[in-house]
Design a protein around this motif. Structure first.
Motif, PDB file in Angstrom:
ATOM      1  N   ARG A 119     -29.658 -39.241  -1.080  1.00  0.00           N
ATOM      2  CA  ARG A 119     -28.667 -38.964  -2.114  1.00  0.00           C
ATOM      3  C   ARG A 119     -28.033 -37.592  -1.869  1.00  0.00           C
ATOM      4  N   ILE A 120     -26.680 -37.548  -1.952  1.00  0.00           N
ATOM      5  CA  ILE A 120     -25.950 -36.291  -1.764  1.00  0.00           C
ATOM      6  C   ILE A 120     -25.846 -35.580  -3.108  1.00  0.00           C
ATOM      7  N   ASP A 121     -26.194 -34.323  -3.103  1.00  0.00           N
ATOM      8  CA  ASP A 121     -26.168 -33.530  -4.336  1.00  0.00           C
ATOM      9  C   ASP A 121     -24.760 -33.515  -4.919  1.00  0.00           C
ATOM     10  N   GLU A 122     -24.687 -33.583  -6.237  1.00  0.00           N
ATOM     11  CA  GLU A 122     -23.393 -33.633  -6.917  1.00  0.00           C
ATOM     12  C   GLU A 122     -22.605 -32.328  -6.785  1.00  0.00           C
ATOM     13  N   GLU A 123     -23.253 -31.271  -6.330  1.00  0.00           N
ATOM     14  CA  GLU A 123     -22.537 -30.018  -6.103  1.00  0.00           C
ATOM     15  C   GLU A 123     -21.601 -30.098  -4.890  1.00  0.00           C
ATOM     16  N   ILE A 124     -21.858 -31.058  -4.022  1.00  0.00           N
ATOM     17  CA  ILE A 124     -21.047 -31.190  -2.810  1.00  0.00           C
ATOM     18  C   ILE A 124     -19.920 -32.184  -3.067  1.00  0.00           C
ATOM     19  N   THR A 125     -18.684 -31.714  -3.055  1.00  0.00           N
ATOM     20  CA  THR A 125     -17.511 -32.561  -3.311  1.00  0.00           C
ATOM     21  C   THR A 125     -16.493 -32.408  -2.182  1.00  0.00           C
ATOM     22  N   PHE A 126     -15.553 -33.334  -2.115  1.00  0.00           N
ATOM     23  CA  PHE A 126     -14.495 -33.247  -1.118  1.00  0.00           C
ATOM     24  C   PHE A 126     -13.698 -31.946  -1.281  1.00  0.00           C
ATOM     25  N   ARG A 127     -13.417 -31.580  -2.518  1.00  0.00           N
ATOM     26  CA  ARG A 127     -12.627 -30.373  -2.771  1.00  0.00           C
ATOM     27  C   ARG A 127     -13.351 -29.126  -2.252  1.00  0.00           C
ATOM     28  N   LYS A 128     -14.659 -29.061  -2.467  1.00  0.00           N
ATOM     29  CA  LYS A 128     -15.408 -27.900  -2.007  1.00  0.00           C
ATOM     30  C   LYS A 128     -15.487 -27.860  -0.481  1.00  0.00           C
ATOM     31  N   LEU A 129     -15.533 -29.034   0.144  1.00  0.00           N
ATOM     32  CA  LEU A 129     -15.513 -29.078   1.608  1.00  0.00           C
ATOM     33  C   LEU A 129     -14.160 -28.592   2.139  1.00  0.00           C
ATOM     34  N   GLU A 130     -13.077 -28.953   1.438  1.00  0.00           N
ATOM     35  CA  GLU A 130     -11.756 -28.448   1.820  1.00  0.00           C
ATOM     36  C   GLU A 130     -11.702 -26.925   1.702  1.00  0.00           C
ATOM     37  N   ILE A 131     -12.320 -26.378   0.655  1.00  0.00           N
ATOM     38  CA  ILE A 131     -12.352 -24.925   0.464  1.00  0.00           C
ATOM     39  C   ILE A 131     -13.159 -24.260   1.578  1.00  0.00           C
ATOM     40  N   LEU A 132     -14.274 -24.880   1.960  1.00  0.00           N
ATOM     41  CA  LEU A 132     -15.073 -24.354   3.069  1.00  0.00           C
ATOM     42  C   LEU A 132     -14.248 -24.265   4.352  1.00  0.00           C
ATOM     43  N   LEU A 133     -13.521 -25.329   4.663  1.00  0.00           N
ATOM     44  CA  LEU A 133     -12.695 -25.339   5.881  1.00  0.00           C
ATOM     45  C   LEU A 133     -11.596 -24.280   5.805  1.00  0.00           C
ATOM     46  N   ALA A 134     -10.971 -24.163   4.651  1.00  0.00           N
ATOM     47  CA  ALA A 134      -9.912 -23.162   4.480  1.00  0.00           C
ATOM     48  C   ALA A 134     -10.471 -21.752   4.667  1.00  0.00           C
ATOM     49  N   PHE A 135     -11.674 -21.500   4.159  1.00  0.00           N
ATOM     50  CA  PHE A 135     -12.292 -20.183   4.296  1.00  0.00           C
ATOM     51  C   PHE A 135     -12.605 -19.870   5.759  1.00  0.00           C
ATOM     52  N   LEU A 136     -13.176 -20.838   6.462  1.00  0.00           N
ATOM     53  CA  LEU A 136     -13.529 -20.616   7.861  1.00  0.00           C
ATOM     54  C   LEU A 136     -12.286 -20.422   8.726  1.00  0.00           C
ATOM     55  N   GLU A 137     -11.204 -21.164   8.418  1.00  0.00           N
ATOM     56  CA  GLU A 137      -9.993 -21.089   9.231  1.00  0.00           C
ATOM     57  C   GLU A 137      -9.173 -19.834   8.932  1.00  0.00           C
ATOM     58  N   SER A 138      -9.231 -19.354   7.678  1.00  0.00           N
ATOM     59  CA  SER A 138      -8.427 -18.184   7.304  1.00  0.00           C
ATOM     60  C   SER A 138      -9.189 -16.875   7.501  1.00  0.00           C
ATOM     61  N   GLY A 139     -10.505 -16.910   7.420  1.00  0.00           N
ATOM     62  CA  GLY A 139     -11.300 -15.725   7.742  1.00  0.00           C
ATOM     63  C   GLY A 139     -11.780 -14.902   6.572  1.00  0.00           C
ATOM     64  N   ASN A 140     -11.180 -15.025   5.395  1.00  0.00           N
ATOM     65  CA  ASN A 140     -11.700 -14.285   4.229  1.00  0.00           C
ATOM     66  C   ASN A 140     -11.304 -14.972   2.932  1.00  0.00           C
ATOM     67  N   LEU A 141     -11.882 -14.506   1.850  1.00  0.00           N
ATOM     68  CA  LEU A 141     -11.683 -15.143   0.544  1.00  0.00           C
ATOM     69  C   LEU A 141     -10.232 -15.085   0.081  1.00  0.00           C
ATOM     70  N   ALA A 142      -9.607 -13.919   0.261  1.00  0.00           N
ATOM     71  CA  ALA A 142      -8.241 -13.744  -0.252  1.00  0.00           C
ATOM     72  C   ALA A 142      -7.260 -14.684   0.427  1.00  0.00           C
ATOM     73  N   ARG A 143      -7.329 -14.771   1.764  1.00  0.00           N
ATOM     74  CA  ARG A 143      -6.392 -15.644   2.485  1.00  0.00           C
ATOM     75  C   ARG A 143      -6.666 -17.113   2.187  1.00  0.00           C
ATOM     76  N   ALA A 144      -7.944 -17.478   2.046  1.00  0.00           N
ATOM     77  CA  ALA A 144      -8.284 -18.865   1.694  1.00  0.00           C
ATOM     78  C   ALA A 144      -7.742 -19.212   0.314  1.00  0.00           C
ATOM     79  N   ALA A 145      -7.869 -18.268  -0.619  1.00  0.00           N
ATOM     80  CA  ALA A 145      -7.373 -18.503  -1.978  1.00  0.00           C
ATOM     81  C   ALA A 145      -5.862 -18.666  -1.988  1.00  0.00           C
ATOM     82  N   GLU A 146      -5.167 -17.812  -1.226  1.00  0.00           N
ATOM     83  CA  GLU A 146      -3.706 -17.911  -1.146  1.00  0.00           C
ATOM     84  C   GLU A 146      -3.272 -19.232  -0.533  1.00  0.00           C
TER      85      GLU A 146
END
Length: 305
Positions: A4-31
């Motif tokens: 069973r996959i924990d309910e904390e893990i969602t598609f949206r959060k995975l998208e945020i993870l990828l954006a953070f890794l690709e942009s390099g920091n929180l501010a750029r990922a948020a933008e």
């Protein structure tokens, strides 16, 4: 059984993870995502909760991804891409539009009819991508049922209860002969007087071949067919080259070689083709097909006008 996959893990959060890794920091990922840096941080921390392991380490004021974070990101890319494809396929099956449409057509309809329909479709859906697939009537009907094409422009498929059709026009069949042939100077052709003539023909599966067979059945004899082809343009050139005569639909008159003449058949031998746009009944709510039908009706009205 899958864990069973924990309910904390969602598609949206995975998208945020990828954006953070690709942009390099929180501010750029948020933008990039149009959210706050706090929301990005909260989502990343939530993924750590869901995976029950550390995904980042703090270096000064910056979050640095661990090898575990990169491993999760690799899986996330694959999962998100697979789900995107799955949603697209689901929407298509449910009758909702894709960003492209595959249209099957007879060769003889590519000079005027198909371009007019595609232009009419693009007026209604400017961003749609169109793919053209050519074949015989039998080929196109099979591809339609297999899902290889979304719609077809072809001879009306008799007895196909799973197919919806919109009539475009009806086309008369003519006798085609070389310009220097005695037949070319006749006002009309009696096929029953052509038993000694050589003929060329399309192969089985083409609607023009079906009308060819029907006409000679009425004429009462089996024609001497010396050559067959899968291409109506090659068929016209065979006639022009003196290989034999044939029967052709009137719609090809605009692309007829100069050394080929179309002559009407006698009234008792006259044949017609119904040319329609066809699609599966299960796709009747697809917005792309509804737009194509609107273009078909407009084109049919222009032809009648």
């Amino acid at each position: 059984m899958l864990n069973r996959i924990d309910e904390e893990i969602t598609f949206r959060k995975l998208e945020i993870l990828l954006a953070f890794l690709e942009s390099g920091n929180l501010a750029r990922a948020a933008e990039r995502l149009g959210i706050s840096a706090v929301s990005v941080h909260r989502a990343l921390h939530s993924l750590e909760t869901g995976t029950r392991c550390s995904l980042f380490r703090l270096e000064g004021r910056n979050l640095q991804p661990t090898d575990a974070a990169h491993a999760l990101a690799d899986v996330a890319r694959e999962v998100l891409q697979t789900m995107s494809h799955g949603i697209r396929a689901t929407r298509e099956i449910a009758g909702y539009a894709a960003d492209r449409i595959r249209i099957g057509s007879l060769y003889s309809l590519t000079s005027v009819t198909v371009p007019a329909l595609i232009m009419g479709l693009r007026l209604r859906k400017p961003d749609i991508q169109t793919e053209l697939v050519l074949g015989s009537n039998n080929d196109l009907l099979r591809k339609l049922r297999e899902g290889s094409v979304d719609a077809t422009v072809m001879g009306h498929p008799e007895g196909a209860s799973d197919v919806e059709s919109q009539l475009l026009f009806e086309d008369d069949i003519f006798f085609a002969a070389p310009a220097e042939s005695p037949h070319a100077r006749q006002a009309e052709i009696d096929l029953s007087a052509c038993a000694d003539e050589r003929f060329v023909s399309l192969n089985e599966g083409y609607v023009t071949h079906d009308r060819f067979v029907d006409a000679f059945r009425v004429a009462g004899f089996e024609p001497n067919v010396v050559m067959t082809t899968n291409d109506i343009f090659s068929l016209m050139n065979l006639v022009g080259g003196g290989i034999g005569c044939t029967l052709l639909p009137g719609r090809i008159r605009g692309v007829l070689p100069r050394n080929v003449v179309l002559v009407p058949l006698q009234p008792r031998l006259q044949m017609r083709q119904k040319i329609s746009v066809c699609f599966l009944r299960t796709r009747e709510r697809d917005p792309n097909l509804l737009s194509l039908l609107a273009a078909c009706r407009s084109h049919a009205a222009e032809l009648q006008g």
